[in-house]
Design a protein around this motif. Structure first.
Motif, PDB file in Angstrom:
ATOM      1  N   PHE A 550       0.850  -1.195   0.000  1.00  0.00           N
ATOM      2  CA  PHE A 550       0.000   0.000   0.000  1.00  0.00           C
ATOM      3  C   PHE A 550       0.888   1.247   0.000  1.00  0.00           C
ATOM      4  O   PHE A 550       1.821   1.351   0.785  1.00  0.00           O
ATOM      5  CB  PHE A 550      -0.896  -0.009   1.248  1.00  0.00           C
ATOM      6  N   GLU A 551       0.609   2.176  -0.925  1.00  0.00           N
ATOM      7  CA  GLU A 551       1.426   3.396  -1.000  1.00  0.00           C
ATOM      8  C   GLU A 551       0.571   4.591  -0.591  1.00  0.00           C
ATOM      9  O   GLU A 551      -0.569   4.718  -1.037  1.00  0.00           O
ATOM     10  CB  GLU A 551       1.913   3.607  -2.445  1.00  0.00           C
ATOM     11  N   THR A 552       1.111   5.467   0.227  1.00  0.00           N
ATOM     12  CA  THR A 552       0.389   6.710   0.529  1.00  0.00           C
ATOM     13  C   THR A 552       1.406   7.799   0.805  1.00  0.00           C
ATOM     14  O   THR A 552       2.502   7.533   1.295  1.00  0.00           O
ATOM     15  CB  THR A 552      -0.536   6.561   1.745  1.00  0.00           C
ATOM     16  N   LYS A 553       1.034   9.037   0.447  1.00  0.00           N
ATOM     17  CA  LYS A 553       1.925  10.168   0.725  1.00  0.00           C
ATOM     18  C   LYS A 553       1.396  10.969   1.925  1.00  0.00           C
ATOM     19  O   LYS A 553       1.942  11.998   2.283  1.00  0.00           O
ATOM     20  CB  LYS A 553       1.981  11.092  -0.502  1.00  0.00           C
ATOM     21  N   ASP A 554       0.279  10.476   2.518  1.00  0.00           N
ATOM     22  CA  ASP A 554      -0.318  11.230   3.617  1.00  0.00           C
ATOM     23  C   ASP A 554       0.354  10.845   4.935  1.00  0.00           C
ATOM     24  O   ASP A 554       0.283   9.690   5.356  1.00  0.00           O
ATOM     25  CB  ASP A 554      -1.822  10.912   3.696  1.00  0.00           C
TER      26      ASP A 554
END
Length: 1183
Positions: A550-554
């Motif tokens: 899972f990728e997130t920038k938050d």
């Protein structure tokens, strides 16, 4: 006394009362009227006839109330001196007022009813049962007259129980007499209360028109308008009866509550469906079901699990909830929820492997209704059920019950909703919000509540998962998969956190946060509960894969993702091939939790970290330091001194290079250069974006953080064999304690001189000429942070606003944070140096001198808020971990001057505070606002506690501290002796304490500080110092030749402490004990102490002589310690301070009546007041 005189006086009193109560009166007028009324009550010989005349029905309510107050005053303060006939006259007239002197039950003012019942209770307290045996009969007769009288009788019975049993506001013997007589008559009283309740409720229900049988399909019969007041009157009596019952159910024998097949409980259940009476009924039911006592006596309470009771309880809950949010119904729901909780507790107590109570047939029904409260929109109701769920899941019998096991998935499902942080009173984004507006004053309030509620849920969820681990794991998996695929909803108003990023209130983060907490709780429990071969490894690894992919920038969601990685990490121990993947996920996020497991991959990890650390701008200081600490912790696992030492040398090389450079040396040792280097002398145009010296500050921070990380984390192996094998053991102390060496010592000591230079420079920044050099933007750079101020004042930290992000600070806030953290961290290093490097640190040449010239320099200008952490994080740990061999060379030379200085400083501060409180209001218009004064005063208090704690830790060993429990006073005693505190019997001076007291000046400073502090206005400090420090210090010098003046001063200081703190029971008891110890030990040698005693206000000289002669004549010393101490306490009563509210209160004296019970042995001090008039044996109030 003629009728005219009475009428004339009454007219004047009516005028005076009217002036007092008239809002338009001038202050002077009102005061004169008040004075007239008070003098009349105190001095007038015809109070009774005047009071009775003013209390007549024809007067206004205000005047009647005043008339009754006069009568109450007479009973309370003049009763003992009234002739018998006047007492009888007053009593008969008061009973007459109840009979026909008040308006009807619905018209009469409640304050009139209240004062009238008080007068009767005051007479009962003085004369019943000995002189007024028929009191209960008289009340019974009055109640037969009608609702008005019945209600007043209820008020009297309730007030009596409150005064005698609940508040115990009368002397012991009278209290016993009345309570025992009440108990003997309890059957009659209960039967009276129940009959009144039943009759009035039945009449009320008939009149309000419960639907007629034949008209069941049509509308219910409405109350006839003429009947309405009658119905209301019956309802009022019903409410009064329930209130009175609530005052008795708490303490009467359980048999009265369960008598007659639990008739009372049945009636209360029935009334739960009566809107006007349901809250009172629920209160009574709650008190009954919460009763403790013998299990055998509590068994009948199980009747509440029966069909009838359960039916009424559940239907009442459904009806109240169906009405929507109405305050009255919500209050009732809360009570009902408490009743169900208490029922659950009773069931858990009564049901055991050795008990004959069986699981009730309606247990399933009970659980369903209880779950309804757990899923109610009100967060408060949800939280109220948690403790009971925990008790059920823990219970040895019920936890195996199929009905409860079937509840677990439903409970966990409910928890998934309840963990979501919604319901802030200021918002409207959930049905919980409007309930929160009833329960919480502010969002901060709700936030604090929710955090503890969530922690509690975590506990209970873990208990549920102990019984059913797989269900929880399955639910966590489903929820995690759902969150990973759900679109991100940041919610409104996020301008400041950057485009499309979550704040702590965003819908997505709130869900992620709840899901993360849920999965952490249930997964950790599953690993603890299931056997290795039962663990669903494949499912766990699948979930781990999903999270890793899972990728997130938050940043907020990323922190939740990483926590889920941590929670799922134990699955990797079953599939080690996933370890590199987990590590790279962690490093991609520059986070480094769970790294300790990864020794096999140490090289890969270290190279990764080295790359990160070498780039100055890539990581924040905090992240760098955390990485450093993680590496040091891992290096502890080498268990090889040489290897770890080489590694730490390599790790710290960049820091050493920077820290020991010529430029840094110049900056660290010169305050002016330092201010310029960190940029505190600049004037900055844009305080948010512009910060030219940020990098310089971060370099200093990085060095200090790294030294701290290494000193704090580098350690030898815990097992002695491993330490020996790894080369850490260097020998043994004479006592046999092993001596270890720390692999970081050499590196840290290299950097030590510059660290002390920095501390000296930092201390010198507070010199006025240095503060003047700070730039315009940074004039307040050395001030306290807002967060620190709030913490000191005990204010809640404000919640971040919807769009607030903690990153956007002004450069001034960043500078304040830099100075504050730097100061703390430097002292943390010094505090950790002793425990970490041990003898290598304590033997540094001239260490005491070096510390005195750095850490203790310029203390006069150091503010209290900086001095406090210095004492706590540096001096205290340094002293505690120092071996006795270094006391003479290191600790005493350092502490001696410090304690002397601290005494002077605190004395001056307290002098300012005391003067401030003595100044009158006019002079207070200072440029120092009140909030600032409060802050300063609170800081002085906290600093005082810190200093006294430090002295106590240094000087006193707390061997007996755990026995320092409060001993309950004997029943015959004066009520004020309720809290008895004796200091620990074996409080002895430590070796260090003895070493310090050998030096006369230090010894004087310690004694003077301890005894002066007793009258400083800080209760907590006074109590601790009195119980732990004062006596052991004084005992140490008793054998020497103390000057008579000094002895008098010590004793007087304790008495002054009593004057200041006597109003607080704990302090008072401790100080009385200390004064007693000093007087007993020193009076034989110093007659001056008696002279001090003679100056105490109102001391009885003959009683003092008696006490003294017993003390000085060893042959007479046979009286028990407690009796001697009580005698001493009575002697010094004149100097024991009272709370402001009691200083001008007139004392009420209630005489004892002839005993109802034969005394076993004659008391030594017979009551002088007893049988004084020789009339006490006659019955005073004939029926």
């Amino acid at each position: 006394m003629s009728a005219e005189q009475v009428s004339g006086l009454c007219e004047q009193l009516v005028k005076a009362v009217t002036v007092i109560m008239d809002p338009a009166s001038t202050q002077r007028y009102r005061l004169e009227a008040l004075k007239f009324c008070e003098e009349f009550k105190e001095k007038c010989p015809i109070c009774v006839p005047c009071g009775l005349k003013l209390a007549e029905k024809t007067q206004t309510a205000i005047v009647r109330h005043f008339g009754l107050q006069i009568l109450e005053h007479v009973v309370k303060f003049r009763w003992n001196n009234m002739p018998r006939l006047e007492k009888v006259y007053l009593k008969n007239n008061v009973m007459g007022l109840i009979s026909n002197g008040t308006q009807s039950i619905l018209e009469e003012e409640s304050h009139i009813k209240d004062v009238l019942s008080r007068i009767v209770v005051e007479m009962i307290k003085r004369e019943w049962p000995q002189h007024w045996p028929d009191m209960l009969k008289e009340l019974d007769t009055l109640s037969k007259q009608g609702e008005t009288q019945t209600e007043l009788v209820m008020f009297i019975l309730l007030r009596l129980a409150e005064d005698v049993v609940t508040f115990q506001t009368l002397p012991t013997q009278r209290r016993r007499d009345i309570q025992q007589t009440l108990t003997q008559n309890m059957e009659k009283i209960f039967s009276f209360l129940l009959t009144a309740l039943q009759q009035n409720v039945n009449k009320y229900r008939r009149m309000v028109g419960a639907p007629q049988e034949q008209e069941a399909l049509t509308t219910p019969q409405k109350t006839d308008l003429a009947q309405e007041p009658k119905a209301q009157a019956n309802c009022r009596v019903g409410i009064a009866a329930l209130n009175t019952l609530a005052g008795y159910i708490d303490w009467v024998a359980l048999s009265h509550i369960t008598a007659d097949n639990c008739k009372l409980l049945e009636m209360l259940c029935l009334l739960l469906n009566e809107p006007e009476l349901q809250i009172g009924a629920a209160e009574c039911l709650l008190i009954a079901v919460s009763r403790k006592g013998k299990l055998e006596d509590r068994k009948p309470l199980m009747v509440l699990f029966g069909d009838v009771a359960m039916h009424y309880i559940l239907s009442a809950a459904q009806t109240a909830d169906g009405e929507g949010l109405v305050e009255k119904h919500y209050v009732f729901l809360k009570r009902l929820c408490q009743v169900l909780c208490a029922l659950g507790s009773q069931l858990c107590a009564l049901l055991g492997s050795d008990s004959d109570v069986e699981t009730p047939a309606n247990f399933g029904k009970y659980l369903d209704s209880f779950l309804a409260f757990t899923t109610h929109p009100s967060q408060f109701l949800r939280s109220s059920t948690q403790i009971t769920w925990g008790a059920l899941f823990r219970h040895e019998v019920l936890s195996r019950d199929p009905l409860l096991l079937a509840m677990i998935p439903k409970y966990l499902r409910a928890s998934m909703t309840n963990l979501v942080k919604v319901g802030f009173p200021s918002k409207a984004d959930s049905p919980s919000c409007e309930y929160s507006r009833f329960d919480f004053d502010s969002d901060e309030d709700f936030n604090a509540f929710f955090n503890s509620f969530r922690a509690q849920q975590g506990e209970v969820m873990r208990m549920a998962c102990r019984l059913d681990p797989r269900t929880g794991f399955q639910m966590a998996g489903e929820w995690l998969k759902y969150q990973l695929t759900a679109p991100v909803d940041t919610g409104p108003m996020n301008s400041k956190t950057g485009e499309g990023l979550c704040s702590i209130f965003s819908p997505s983060f709130v869900q992620w946060d709840a899901m993360t907490f849920f999965s952490e709780s249930v997964i950790s429990q599953m690993f603890r509960t299931l056997d290795k071969d039962e663990i669903p490894v494949n499912d766990g690894i699948d979930l781990l894969q999903l999270v890793l992919n899972f990728e997130t920038k938050d940043p907020l969601i990323l922190s939740c993702v990483l926590t889920n990685v941590s929670a799922l990490f134990p699955f990797v121990t079953y599939r080690p091939e996933y370890l590199p993947q987990v590590l790279s996920k962690l490093f991609a996020s520059v986070t480094f939790e769970v790294v300790e497991e990864s020794k096999p991959n140490f090289e890969m990890l270290y190279n990764h970290v080295k790359q990160l650390l070498s780039n100055e701008l890539l990581l924040t200081q905090m992240e760098k330091c955390a990485l450093m600490e993680a590496l040091v912790l891992i290096s502890n696992q080498f268990k090889d001194y040489e290897r770890q030492k080489a590694f730490l040398e390599e790790l710290m090389a960049p820091v050493a290079g920077l820290w020991l450079s010529a430029e840094m040396q110049r900056v660290l040792s010169d305050p002016e250069a330092f201010i310029s280097y960190v940029g505190a002398d600049n004037k900055i145009a844009d305080p948010v974006l512009e910060d030219p010296s940020g990098l310089n500050r971060s370099r200093i921070s990085f060095c200090v953080y790294t030294i701290l990380g290494v000193v704090k984390r580098a350690r030898w192996p815990a097992a002695m064999e491993e330490a020996k094998a790894g080369g850490f053991l260097v020998g043994f102390m004479p006592s046999g304690t092993p001596i270890y060496r720390n692999p970081c010592t050499e590196q840290v000591l290299k950097l030590f001189d510059n660290l002390l230079a920095l501390i000296r420079t930092h201390n010198n920044l507070y010199m006025p000429e240095m503060v003047a050099k700070l730039g315009e933007t940074f004039a307040k750079a050395l001030d306290m942070l807002e967060v620190e101020k709030n913490a000191i004042l005990g204010l809640p930290q404000p919640l971040l606003e919807l769009y607030d992000s903690p990153v956007y600070k002004t450069v001034l806030e960043r500078m304040q944070g830099f100075f504050c953290t730097l100061y703390d961290n430097c002292f943390h290093i010094l505090g950790n140096a002793g425990p970490s490097m041990q003898q290598d640190f304590y033997t540094v040449e001239g260490l005491a001198t070096q510390l005195l010239s750095s850490a203790f320099t310029n203390l006069n200008n150091i503010p209290d808020y900086r001095l406090r952490p210095m004492l706590r994080v540096f001096v205290k740990p340094l002293v505690l971990s120092c071996p006795p061999e270094y006391y003479e060379t290191l600790v005493c030379p350092m502490l001696g001057p410090l304690f002397t200085y601290l005494h002077v400083r605190l004395s001056q501060k307290w002098q300012v505070i005391n003067q401030r409180s003595m100044l009158c209001e006019d002079d207070a218009a200072d440029d120092n606002p009140e909030s600032q004064e409060m802050l300063e005063e609170q800081l002085v208090r906290l600093l005082t506690r810190e200093v006294m704690d430090l002295i106590t830790v240094c000087c006193v060993s707390k061997k007996g501290a755990e026995h320092n429990s409060a001993v309950a006073a004997d029943g015959d005693d004066d009520e004020a002796m309720a809290t008895e505190v004796a200091p620990p019997a074996s409080a002895e001076l430590t070796e260090l304490g003895k070493c310090l007291t050998k030096q006369e000046d230090v010894c004087t400073a310690l004694l003077v500080t301890a005894y002066t502090s007793l009258s400083w206005k800080d209760t907590l400090s006074c109590q601790r110092t009195t119980t732990q420090l004062c006596w052991p210090l004084l005992k140490q010098v008793l054998s020497g030749n103390l000057l008579p003046d000094a002895v008098s001063w010590f004793f007087t200081s304790v008495l002054k402490g009593l004057q200041t703190h006597g109003q607080h029971d704990g302090c008072m008891a401790a100080l009385v004990h200390l004064a007693f110890q000093i007087y007993e030990a020193l009076r034989p040698r110093y007659a001056e102490l008696k002279a001090v005693m003679e100056q105490i206000p109102d001391i009885q000289k003959d009683s003092l002589e008696q006490f003294d002669s017993k003390l000085l004549n060893p042959a007479l010393q046979k009286v028990a310690d407690k009796r001697r101490k009580d005698h001493f306490k009575r002697l010094i009563t004149g100097c024991i301070g009272k709370p402001l509210g009691e200083q001008f209160r007139k004392d009420v004296h209630i005489r004892n009546l002839p005993s109802l019970f034969k005394k076993v042995k004659p008391s030594l001090e017979t009551d002088v007041l007893e049988n004084e008039d020789g009339e006490s044996l006659n019955t005073l109030f004939e029926p």
